[in-house]
Design a protein around this motif. Structure first.
Motif, PDB file in Angstrom:
ATOM      1  N   LEU A  25       0.827  -1.209   0.000  1.00 44.06           N
ATOM      2  CA  LEU A  25       0.000   0.000   0.000  1.00 44.06           C
ATOM      3  C   LEU A  25       0.859   1.256   0.000  1.00 44.06           C
ATOM      4  O   LEU A  25       0.583   2.213  -0.727  1.00 44.06           O
ATOM      5  N   ARG A  28       2.524   1.581  -3.482  1.00 46.05           N
ATOM      6  CA  ARG A  28       1.579   2.026  -4.508  1.00 46.05           C
ATOM      7  C   ARG A  28       1.185   3.488  -4.342  1.00 46.05           C
ATOM      8  O   ARG A  28       0.894   4.170  -5.315  1.00 46.05           O
ATOM      9  N   SER A  29       1.174   3.947  -3.094  1.00 45.70           N
ATOM     10  CA  SER A  29       0.773   5.334  -2.842  1.00 45.70           C
ATOM     11  C   SER A  29       1.833   6.324  -3.324  1.00 45.70           C
ATOM     12  O   SER A  29       1.524   7.492  -3.555  1.00 45.70           O
ATOM     13  N   THR A  69      -4.372   6.047   1.603  1.00 40.89           N
ATOM     14  CA  THR A  69      -4.066   5.379   0.338  1.00 40.89           C
ATOM     15  C   THR A  69      -5.305   5.081  -0.500  1.00 40.89           C
ATOM     16  O   THR A  69      -5.188   4.511  -1.585  1.00 40.89           O
ATOM     17  N   THR A  71      -7.643   2.911   0.194  1.00 37.55           N
ATOM     18  CA  THR A  71      -7.891   1.473   0.244  1.00 37.55           C
ATOM     19  C   THR A  71      -9.148   1.201   1.068  1.00 37.55           C
ATOM     20  O   THR A  71      -9.331   1.815   2.124  1.00 37.55           O
TER      21      THR A  71
END
Length: 146
Positions: A25, A28-29, A69, A71
């Protein structure tokens, strides 16, 4: 040089998977640890511990990371719950191991006290002796009391 340190070898598989997911996470952020800390309200040092498997992130940090993020919280908190159970089991095993060590040490100390020489000083202690269990406590002499 890799971004992340290798996770501890003895890390429970459930905790390893959860920690790896947190790392993904963050990757990806595109955020660095300082930015994650600033945006979640948890310190950089804490995030380093969480992301290196040295400490389980508290639920609040996980929720904050999910928000930062983008999510879905549900999936991440479900993984956290499983990791938290595994972490608790690992702590319990550690506590039981430490208790077993203390019991073994106490038995060894008591065995040494029971095997004191007849000319040992009063109190059953010879030479350097063993530390007292607590203030005001006394170890009975081998062979009984008065």
């Amino acid at each position: 040089m890799p971004r992340w340190k290798a996770l501890p070898e003895d890390l429970d598989p459930q905790i390893r998977e959860f920690t790896s997911q947190l790392r993904r996470l963050v990757d990806r952020s595109g955020l660095n640890i300082n930015a994650v800390a600033d945006r979640t309200g948890y310190s950089k040092t804490s995030w380093e511990r969480y992301l290196n498997g040295r400490l389980l992130a508290p639920r609040g940090a996980v929720v904050a990371l999910a928000e930062v993020t983008g999510t879905p919280q549900h999936h991440l908190t479900t993984m956290w719950e499983l990791a938290e159970r595994a972490w608790s089991r690992a702590e319990m095993r550690h506590d039981m191991t430490m208790e077993a060590i203390r019991i073994t040490q106490a038995r060894a100390a008591l065995g040494e006290l029971g095997a004191t020489a007849p000319d040992a000083p009063a109190g059953g202690r010879s030479g350097g002796g063993h530390p007292r269990a607590g203030a005001g406590s006394a170890v009975p002499a081998a062979g009984g009391g008065p």
